[in-house]
Design a protein around this motif. Structure first.
Motif, PDB file in Angstrom:
ATOM      1  N   THR A 141       2.624  -0.450  -9.910  1.00 44.00           N
ATOM      2  CA  THR A 141       2.938  -1.385  -8.826  1.00 44.00           C
ATOM      3  C   THR A 141       1.670  -1.999  -8.241  1.00 44.00           C
ATOM      4  N   ILE A 142       1.802  -3.234  -7.794  1.00 43.34           N
ATOM      5  CA  ILE A 142       0.720  -3.925  -7.101  1.00 43.34           C
ATOM      6  C   ILE A 142       1.361  -4.791  -6.025  1.00 43.34           C
ATOM      7  N   SER A 143       0.818  -4.776  -4.832  1.00 38.86           N
ATOM      8  CA  SER A 143       1.401  -5.543  -3.728  1.00 38.86           C
ATOM      9  C   SER A 143       1.277  -7.040  -3.997  1.00 38.86           C
ATOM     10  N   ARG A 144       2.096  -7.805  -3.305  1.00 35.72           N
ATOM     11  CA  ARG A 144       2.033  -9.269  -3.439  1.00 35.72           C
ATOM     12  C   ARG A 144       0.643  -9.775  -3.059  1.00 35.72           C
ATOM     13  N   LEU A 145       0.089  -9.244  -1.950  1.00 39.01           N
ATOM     14  CA  LEU A 145      -1.242  -9.648  -1.517  1.00 39.01           C
ATOM     15  C   LEU A 145      -2.299  -9.214  -2.530  1.00 39.01           C
ATOM     16  N   GLY A 146      -2.165  -7.998  -3.053  1.00 42.85           N
ATOM     17  CA  GLY A 146      -3.115  -7.522  -4.064  1.00 42.85           C
ATOM     18  C   GLY A 146      -3.070  -8.359  -5.324  1.00 42.85           C
ATOM     19  N   CYS A 147      -1.854  -8.740  -5.712  1.00 46.24           N
ATOM     20  CA  CYS A 147      -1.678  -9.578  -6.903  1.00 46.24           C
ATOM     21  C   CYS A 147      -2.294 -10.957  -6.672  1.00 46.24           C
ATOM     22  N   ALA A 148      -2.060 -11.530  -5.495  1.00 51.48           N
ATOM     23  CA  ALA A 148      -2.617 -12.850  -5.173  1.00 51.48           C
ATOM     24  C   ALA A 148      -4.145 -12.793  -5.125  1.00 51.48           C
ATOM     25  N   THR A 149      -4.677 -11.719  -4.556  1.00 47.06           N
ATOM     26  CA  THR A 149      -6.139 -11.572  -4.474  1.00 47.06           C
ATOM     27  C   THR A 149      -6.749 -11.453  -5.858  1.00 47.06           C
ATOM     28  N   GLN A 150      -6.136 -10.621  -6.704  1.00 47.93           N
ATOM     29  CA  GLN A 150      -6.642 -10.461  -8.062  1.00 47.93           C
ATOM     30  C   GLN A 150      -6.586 -11.782  -8.824  1.00 47.93           C
TER      31      GLN A 150
END
Length: 313
Positions: free
Chosen positions: A97-106
């Motif tokens: 799992t990866i958060s929406r914010l983490g995914c956007a940052t990556q």
């Protein structure tokens, strides 16, 4: 495993986290894949760090060509560090799992650094063009101030547009949370989106044109003139030496742009998870890994600097 979903007012589910499927289809080799990616990551970090160190401290390498090579190695370290640590975490913990914010940052860091690499490769080709086609003017044209400005331009040019690109992608509503990829890249995210994604696809095509096609075209023009100049050199030794200074950069360009162009210029309908993952490995892992080997093994100055550094130790 539970995934958080928040109901929006318009009855469209708003995804708050994603699942990176990655290599979940290979359950029996997760440990082997972790070891492989860990070794590759260490090779990338150590190899590119050595290039940065020797080009910074060896007096024989205080030239524009090696200044840009050090910048490229720094970019490679940053670029690969956006994706590989997350891959290692997913393989080690099996928590994908990866958060929406983490995914956007990556995603934002990934496409921004990728754009910087494209522009820096174009700058490096321009450096070789001036060195070979206008050698008498080379010290004047590629002075230290110009080199620093070109490097800074390559690093920061894509930041505003790529932030906008990321904002556009993550303003979409997603029908699914399972990303068939090992990091948050734009094509697999668009495949998860509900409704009309034509604006996002057009934006991706436009950004790819600016950050991939234009630098690649400039590189082709530079090398067209370089090859034309080399073929006119009177001696075979001169031609061989000129080709040797360009061949390393050209190999990296083919590896990086070849896989990148196929990935980002394909229409949404023709994207397949397996092919996209395989292609992305070339520009996220293979090129950064081979960059130090290509430049060191094919460059006598770098080999001599590395030998000198190890002999001092």
């Amino acid at each position: 495993m539970k995934y958080n979903v928040i109901k929006a007012e318009d009855n469209v589910s708003m995804v708050t986290q994603f699942v990176l499927l990655g290599f979940s289809d290979l359950p029996n080799v997760q440990g082997l894949l972790f070891a492989l990616f860990f070794i590759v990551y260490m090779i990338i970090l150590i190899g590119n760090s050595l290039i940065i160190i020797v080009t910074r401290f060896d007096t024989a390498l205080q030239k524009p060509m090696y200044f840009f090579l050090a910048n490229f190695s720094s970019l490679e370290i940053c670029f690969v560090s956006v994706t590989v640590p997350r891959i290692l975490k997913n393989l080690w913990t099996q928590d994908r799992t990866i958060s929406r914010l983490g995914c956007a940052t990556q995603n934002c860091f990934f496409i921004t650094l990728g754009a910087s690499e494209c522009f820096l490769l174009a700058v490096m080709s321009y450096d070789r063009y001036v060195a070979i086609c206008n050698p008498l003017h080379y010290p004047l044209v590629m002075n230290h101030k110009t080199c620093v400005q070109l490097a800074i331009g390559a690093w920061v040019t894509g930041i505003p547009l790529q932030i906008g690109q990321t904002s556009l992608i993550f303003s979409l509503h997603f029908c699914d949370i399972q990303i068939n990829h090992f990091f948050c890249d734009i094509p697999p995210l668009i495949k998860l989106a509900c409704g009309d994604t034509s604006v996002a696809e057009k934006a991706l095509f436009a950004a790819s044109t600016v950050f991939v096609a234009i630098p690649f075209t400039l590189i082709l023009i530079s090398y067209g003139k370089i090859i034309s100049t080399i073929l006119r050199l009177p001696t075979a030794g001169g031609r061989a030496k000129a080709f040797s200074t360009c061949s390393s950069h050209l190999i990296v360009v083919v590896l990086f742009f070849g896989s990148g162009c196929i990935t980002y210029f394909k229409p949404k309908s023709s994207h397949s998870g397996g092919t996209d993952k395989l292609l992305s490995l070339f520009y996220t892992v293979v090129t950064p890994m081979f960059n130090p080997l290509i430049y060191s093994l094919r460059n006598k100055d770098v080999i001599a600097a590395l030998r000198k550094a190890f002999l001092k130790k």
